[in-house]
Design a protein around this motif. Sequence first.
Motif, PDB file in Angstrom:
ATOM      1  N   LEU A 205       0.828  -1.209   0.000  1.00  0.00           N
ATOM      2  CA  LEU A 205       0.000   0.000   0.000  1.00  0.00           C
ATOM      3  C   LEU A 205       0.864   1.261   0.000  1.00  0.00           C
ATOM      4  CD1 LEU A 205      -2.819  -1.002   2.537  1.00  0.00           C
ATOM      5  CD2 LEU A 205      -2.898  -1.029   0.041  1.00  0.00           C
ATOM      6  N   PHE A 209       1.122   4.447  -2.566  1.00  0.00           N
ATOM      7  CA  PHE A 209       1.032   5.844  -2.147  1.00  0.00           C
ATOM      8  C   PHE A 209       2.213   6.654  -2.690  1.00  0.00           C
ATOM      9  CE2 PHE A 209       2.032   9.177   1.008  1.00  0.00           C
ATOM     10  CZ  PHE A 209       0.868   9.924   0.916  1.00  0.00           C
ATOM     11  N   LEU A 238      -4.291   5.290   1.460  1.00  0.00           N
ATOM     12  CA  LEU A 238      -3.182   4.370   1.236  1.00  0.00           C
ATOM     13  C   LEU A 238      -2.093   4.571   2.281  1.00  0.00           C
ATOM     14  CD1 LEU A 238      -2.792   4.520  -2.663  1.00  0.00           C
ATOM     15  CD2 LEU A 238      -3.657   2.611  -1.306  1.00  0.00           C
ATOM     16  N   GLY A 242      -1.398   1.764   5.037  1.00  0.00           N
ATOM     17  CA  GLY A 242      -0.055   1.196   4.975  1.00  0.00           C
ATOM     18  C   GLY A 242       0.710   1.372   6.273  1.00  0.00           C
TER      19      GLY A 242
END
Length: 516
Positions: A205, A209, A238, A242
């Motif tokens: 993730l 990003f 994201l 993450g």
Amino acid sequence: MNEFVLPPIDYAALAPILIMMGAAVLGVLVEAFVPRRLRHPVQLPLALLAVLAALTMVVFNADKRVITIGVIAIDGPTLFLQGAILALAGVALLLMGERAVERGGAFVAQAAITADSPDDRRQAAKAGGAGEVYPLTTFAIGGMLIFVAANDLLTMFIALEVFSLPLYLLCALARRRRILSQEAAMKYFLLGAYASAFFLFGVALLYGFSAGLGDRQAGVDFATLHAAVANSTASPVLLFAGMALVAIGLLFKAAAAPFHVWTPDVYQGAPTPVTGFMAACTKVAAFGALLRVFHVAFEGARWDFTPVLGTVAVLTMLVGAVLAVTQTDIKRLLAYSSIANAGYLLVGVLAPGKEGLSGTMFYLVAYGFTVLAAFAVVTLVRDADGEATHLSRWAGLGRRSSGYASVFTFILLAFAGIPLTSGFTSKFAVFAPALDGGQVWLVIAGVLTSMVLAFPYLRVVVMMWLSEPGDSTPTVTVPGAMTSAALVIGVLATLVLGVAPAPLLDLATGAADFIR
């Protein structure tokens, strides 16, 4: 035709990692080619010499504060944390190598024998111990050295697996109580696999990003993530998702609530020297990675993650302190103590500036030596069935062995944070910068839970000194040279860091400067 040019590599800076990995490979070859009766006399000196050589190279590299070698960063925190891991691992190896306390040592002679079978009970009386303990341990140490130096999330994940997989195996190698040991290893492995999966999904993730930077190539190195936090046009969902998933993987290793559930069972079931190794070295590695991730990659998102991690810190302190009160086994008590201390360390992680970073690094060293000394004493309190870890068995121990009861009392008082011990100075080192940074709520929670946590420690002290010894009160075995050395080192460090903490605090402050 273009000439191939090798990238510049500073092998001296990488030497501690290379030495430990090389020693681990040599240890595997020893297991393959050296006769069984000679493996322990070869493996233990090899592991200790590797740790000493690696620590020497860390000291040699002390002036290399601004080196980035690909995905490895050699800066002040890296060198300090690598030195701490190696120093603590050397003491843990002394406990692992002890053969005088129990015939054959703490580790099973033949790990493949069915647990709790007649053959398994017979092997407990054999002199031989599992020689593969030492290459597994050196692989774990090497992985930890990479973990605290990783400048890239994928490298950090690989290092996480390198030191986690040997630990899963080590937990299953107890000479006695084999079913408990194997159960602990299985729980640790399964939960650790889930935590690693969360970490890796979080990396994916965060890579997505970082793609929002536009003119800059996406990546999961910390410099790219730092720039993405400030400038990425990708959805912040994201980033937050993450960060959360990566934090789960790291907080699992740190034994922070609610990712702590493996800790009491694993601490109780694993061989006690391995428990001490995990309590000291794994905690240094986990918090070293947490510091680098949140002080370098996500520094720009501090206002977003501080309330969440602060809540985790308070929950960790509460869970560790409250549940420690209910424990009836000394190893489980120390496990919940470790959980509470993870909460105090998180306060240091969240404290702004160099003071919080240096205080956290000081705390990791101070706690590591104290907890190793505590487990060294646990290995000595024994009966015919092995270690007597139930608290009722410790009643009246001060009458049976006043010297070791006094040492354990001192260690427990250090855990409680009594002045003139390292426990007091380390708590002050993390609480003071947090208070200066305006995080009063974390400091209040830390002080209150410290008061609660003092109760189970003092209960053990009262039980040892004010109870009459019974027929079931075990004796304290005379320690061998290696256990004695580990105990002396741990107790002296606990005393010196409480009375004269300034040199180590100054060293930590001087090293508190990440490459960004």
